[in-house]
Every structure is written in structure tokens, then in C-alpha cells.
Design a protein around this motif. Structure first.
Motif, PDB file in Angstrom:
ATOM      1  N   LEU A   1     -58.292  92.043 126.297  1.00  0.00           N
ATOM      2  CA  LEU A   1     -58.751  91.676 124.959  1.00  0.00           C
ATOM      3  C   LEU A   1     -59.696  92.698 124.349  1.00  0.00           C
ATOM      4  N   SER A   2     -60.072  93.716 125.121  1.00  0.00           N
ATOM      5  CA  SER A   2     -60.877  94.818 124.580  1.00  0.00           C
ATOM      6  C   SER A   2     -60.612  96.046 125.424  1.00  0.00           C
ATOM      7  N   PRO A   3     -60.751  97.241 124.853  1.00  0.00           N
ATOM      8  CA  PRO A   3     -60.490  98.471 125.623  1.00  0.00           C
ATOM      9  C   PRO A   3     -61.455  98.574 126.796  1.00  0.00           C
ATOM     10  N   GLY A   4     -60.941  99.026 127.928  1.00  0.00           N
ATOM     11  CA  GLY A   4     -61.797  99.170 129.107  1.00  0.00           C
ATOM     12  C   GLY A   4     -61.081  99.939 130.192  1.00  0.00           C
ATOM     13  N   GLU A   5     -61.764 100.136 131.292  1.00  0.00           N
ATOM     14  CA  GLU A   5     -61.210 100.910 132.403  1.00  0.00           C
ATOM     15  C   GLU A   5     -60.425 100.047 133.388  1.00  0.00           C
ATOM     16  N   MET A   6     -60.622  98.734 133.342  1.00  0.00           N
ATOM     17  CA  MET A   6     -59.966  97.855 134.308  1.00  0.00           C
ATOM     18  C   MET A   6     -58.518  97.592 133.888  1.00  0.00           C
ATOM     19  N   GLN A   7     -57.607  97.707 134.837  1.00  0.00           N
ATOM     20  CA  GLN A   7     -56.199  97.417 134.534  1.00  0.00           C
ATOM     21  C   GLN A   7     -56.052  95.923 134.232  1.00  0.00           C
ATOM     22  N   PRO A   8     -55.515  95.569 133.052  1.00  0.00           N
ATOM     23  CA  PRO A   8     -55.520  94.163 132.650  1.00  0.00           C
ATOM     24  C   PRO A   8     -54.333  93.349 133.169  1.00  0.00           C
ATOM     25  N   TYR A   9     -53.448  93.967 133.890  1.00  0.00           N
ATOM     26  CA  TYR A   9     -52.273  93.258 134.403  1.00  0.00           C
ATOM     27  C   TYR A   9     -52.095  93.591 135.881  1.00  0.00           C
ATOM     28  N   SER A  10     -51.493  92.671 136.612  1.00  0.00           N
ATOM     29  CA  SER A  10     -51.122  92.956 137.996  1.00  0.00           C
ATOM     30  C   SER A  10     -49.684  93.451 138.025  1.00  0.00           C
ATOM     31  N   GLU A  11     -49.316  94.111 139.114  1.00  0.00           N
ATOM     32  CA  GLU A  11     -47.979  94.693 139.230  1.00  0.00           C
ATOM     33  C   GLU A  11     -47.270  94.124 140.461  1.00  0.00           C
ATOM     34  N   TYR A  12     -45.997  93.794 140.246  1.00  0.00           N
ATOM     35  CA  TYR A  12     -45.195  93.206 141.324  1.00  0.00           C
ATOM     36  C   TYR A  12     -43.854  93.921 141.449  1.00  0.00           C
ATOM     37  N   ASN A  13     -43.298  93.834 142.646  1.00  0.00           N
ATOM     38  CA  ASN A  13     -41.960  94.362 142.919  1.00  0.00           C
ATOM     39  C   ASN A  13     -40.991  93.207 143.106  1.00  0.00           C
ATOM     40  N   PHE A  14     -39.771  93.384 142.616  1.00  0.00           N
ATOM     41  CA  PHE A  14     -38.701  92.405 142.815  1.00  0.00           C
ATOM     42  C   PHE A  14     -37.529  93.109 143.501  1.00  0.00           C
TER      43      PHE A  14
END
Length: 408
Positions: free
Chosen positions: A61-74
Motif C-alpha cells: 500500500l506504499s512504496p518500500g523495500e519489503m517484498q509485498p507478495y510471497s512466491e510459490y511454485n506449482f
């Protein structure tokens, strides 16, 4: 950690036929060998809706250094199809991610395909847009330019810079392309007005490329590229988000105009954080304005000027019949109802959960039930009413299941 939701739909690449009993192993990108869940598709090629861990919503919701999404493999396997792995699918907190997987039928020794999804453009490092004139001079030298704005059924996406001859070209349905780009360039957690403004800008830019035949007039055989320096970021096989998909379905025939200009406006933008772009829309700025209560139109005029307005295309390609202009509900009668009934019956050949109905041009309870099942399968609000979104989704699926083979 927060959680986001995921639903996976598996269809055959040859036709829009669901793949039942496909097995999907889900793992975190950071620990690809540790299977978190194993799920199987049902008779309509879908998994149950799953909950997966995601970073807190405020990261997006605001610019930052933390990745805002998690990543998954299928990892997807199904009898008669080549196995496929998709790495790096994105899950956002409190959002439903929709992953469409199209499997290649086996045609010889089993091959193995691994698709890696790169970072979101607001988080990763991508080249900024090279500035262009927002209205293109139309040459008088005889090149073919459309006489009116038409929503194409497919666009051809060159997956790289225009001069990269090693990049592949993909036939992509127009709406699917817009949903993919929007999911790659903004966050689905943003206010609806910001999503609408950005979707309108993406569609208008894309339709400018279509209308002016920009790349074809330069000797290329594609409509648009996936390079952010020239166009927008389109990512092969990425997931989309329901909140973005809904907006595209509502607005897909629209684009941005200026008075006395026939072509859609080439609405350029930047993220507004890493790159600033006076006189263009800022993506983070659009989110901030939406937080302040601005509507999508007000956001667009804030950046592109007061004389920009929303227009609608006169024609939508690749559909058997256009929207009747009103909702179809219990008591409706006539040829539009009859046509819709025929289409639902054709779709039910591939999706047998949809009950077959009498083709009588009368919208009764049986038709309503068939519509409700259709809406449930294709992630639409289950109302039993054929509104704008449902009408065009029926058209899209009908075309897909009745073609012998889709372009691919």
C-alpha cells in the motif's frame, strides 16, 4: 504473516477443455523441495480455493523495500499431458489469485517445461518507458490504419524488445493481456478507483498500438512488446488477481480520448517512486489520489489534463453477438436469450456440471440455474442474471470450446 487465496484452473492448450484429475504440488519458492500442499482438479479443471501465507497487506500500500507478495511454485501433472512447473507465482494478502494453466497434450516423448515468473514491476528493476508522442501522426503513404477503434480478439505479444529476434511471439486474448499487464504493474490491494484508472491507461495505450499498427508499419509481425522501455510488462503464464479481473471485465471496451482525435491516446506512465514522469500518470500517485477519494476519471484528468475522457469502441471482435444493452433475467424472452441458451448448451459439452436447457428463447428457472453454475465455474458473482460481464464471459468460453484449435 497474513494470508492470500489461490485458485488454479487447468485446461488443455489445444482447446478450452478442462483437465480433470490434474495433480498440483505447491511449494514455497524459497524451499522448492518441500511440498506444502498437493491438490487435484475437479471435473471443471479447478482446485478448491486455497489459503497461502503472504506478507502483510500494508507492504503493497506504499512504496518500500519489503517484498509485498510471497512466491510459490506449482508443479502440474496430468495423464496425457506434458508436466509443467511454474515458479514465482505471486500471492498478495487478502486477495484471490487466479492461476490459469494450459497444458500441452503429449505428442511424443514426455517433455518438461519450467516457467519462471520474474518480479513485479513495482518491486523489481525494469527499464523506464522511453517517451513517445501520445498522439501518433498517421502517415499518408498508404499503410493500413483502422478506420475506427475495434477491440481485437487477440493481440500478438513479442516477449522482448522490438529488435530482439530471439524473443517469442504469443497470441493472447485482449482481455487476458490487459489482466496480465495490470497484475504485473499495479497491486490488487489498491483502491478500486486506482485500479480502474490504471486499467484504462493500459487499455488505451494498447489500443493505440492496435489502431495505428505501430509495429507492423515498422516491418514487425506483432502488435506490442513485453518490454517496459517500449510498452508494458506482460509475463507469460503469470497469475492474475480477481479484483483486477473484475475491473477489466467491466471496462474492456473502453479507452481514453481527446476531443477531435480519433485514435486512442497513448497514455504513458511511470511508478512515481523510482522514476518520475511529469505530464504522465504516476502509479503510486494514482493510489494516493484514490486514497483521498478521487474517482478514476478524476485521477486520469489530474495527470493527463481536463480534456481527456472515456470513450467506448464501436466493435468487439471475435464474439458471436454483442451485449444486448440490458440484463437478461427471469421473464426475458427473444433471440438474445435463445442464442445464450444455445451457447450454454455448447459449453456444457466441456463443462457437464452446467445443466443442458431447452432452447426456447424464454429465460426461466432452468436457464437461471444453468447461468448460476456457469458463473460459479468462471469466478463471476452467482446472481443467475446475465449482466455485461457474464454475457461476454459466455461469448469468450463458447468461442473457446467450439473452435477445433485455438491460436497459440
Amino acid at each position: 504473516m497474513a494470508t492470500g487465496k489461490l485458485q488454479i484452473q487447468v485446461t488443455s492448450q489445444l482447446r478450452a477443455a478442462p483437465v480433470e484429475d490434474a495433480v498440483i504440488d505447491i511449494s514455497s519458492t524459497g524451499e522448492p523441495d518441500q511440498i506444502l500442499e498437493e491438490v487435484t482438479t475437479n471435473s471443471v479443471g479447478q482446485t478448491d480455493t486455497l489459503e497461502l501465507e503472504a506478507p502483510p497487506e500494508e507492504y503493497s500500500l506504499s512504496p518500500g523495500e519489503m517484498q509485498p507478495y510471497s512466491e510459490y511454485n506449482f508443479r502440474i501433472t496430468a495423464p496425457g499431458y506434458e508436466p509443467l512447473t511454474i515458479s514465482g507465482a505471486e500471492i498478495l494478502a487478502n486477495q484471490l489469485a487466479l492461476q490459469d494453466i494450459r497444458l500441452k497434450p503429449l505428442a511424443g516423448p514426455e517433455a518438461y517445461d519450467n516457467v519462471v515468473i520474474p518480479a513485479h514491476t513495482l518491486y523489481g528493476d525494469y527499464p523506464p518507458k522511453i517517451a513517445e508522442a501520445e498522439i501518433k501522426p498517421l502517415s499518408q503513404s498508404g499503410e493500413i490504419v483502422l478506420s475506427r477503434v475495434v477491440i481485437p480478439e487477440f493481440i500478438v505479444v513479442h516477449d522482448g524488445a522490438p529488435t530482439d529476434s530471439t524473443a517469442g511471439d504469443y497470441y493472447v486474448r485482449y482481455r487476458d493481456y490487459i489482466k496480465n499487464v495490470a497484475s504485473s504493474e499495479i497491486y490488487a490491494t489498491w483502491p478500486k478507483a486506482a485500479i480502474r484508472a490504471n486499467v484504462l491507461a493500459i487499455m488505451s495505450f494498447t489500443l493505440n498500438r492496435v489502431y495505428t499498427e505501430w509495429y507492423r508499419n515498422k516491418g514487425f509481425d506483432f502488435t506490442i512488446t513485453s518490454s517496459t522501455a517500449f510498452d508494458h510488462k506482460w509475463i507469460y503464464s503469470r497469475n492474475i488477481f480477481e479484483s483486477i479481473s473484475e475491473v477489466v471485465d467491466e471496462l474492456f471496451a473502453d479507452y481514453l480520448s481527446r476531443p477531435n482525435v480519433k485514435q486512442p491516446i497513448l497514455t504513458q506512465y511511470c511508478d512515481g517512486k523510482r522514476v518520475s514522469c511529469p505530464n504522465w500518470m504516476s502509479q503510486w500517485g494514482s493510489k494516493s489520489l484514490a486514497d483521498q477519494g478521487y474517482t478514476a476519471t478524476e485521477i486520469l484528468r489530474y495527470y493527463y489534463g481536463d480534456n481527456i475522457y472515456i470513450n467506448s469502441a464501436e466493435e468487439i471482435s471475435g464474439i458471436p453477438s454483442s451485449w444486448p444493452g440490458y440484463d437478461l433475467d427471469i421473464g426475458a424472452t427473444g433471440p438474445k436469450v435463445e442464442q445464450m441458451q444455445e451457447q450454454l448448451n455448447a459449453i456444457s459439452n466441456n463443462y457437464p456440471l452446467i445443466p443442458r436447457i431447452a432452447v426456447d428463447g424464454i429465460y426461466g428457472e432452468e436457464t437461471q440455474k444453468a447461468v448460476e453454475v456457469f458463473q460459479d465455474i468462471f469466478n463471476l458473482p452467482v446472481t443467475g442474471i446475465v449482466d455485461y460481464r457474464t454475457w461476454y464471459k459466455i461469448q469468450e468460453i463458447y468461442v473457446g470450446v467450439t473452435r477445433i484449435a485455438e491460436l497459440r
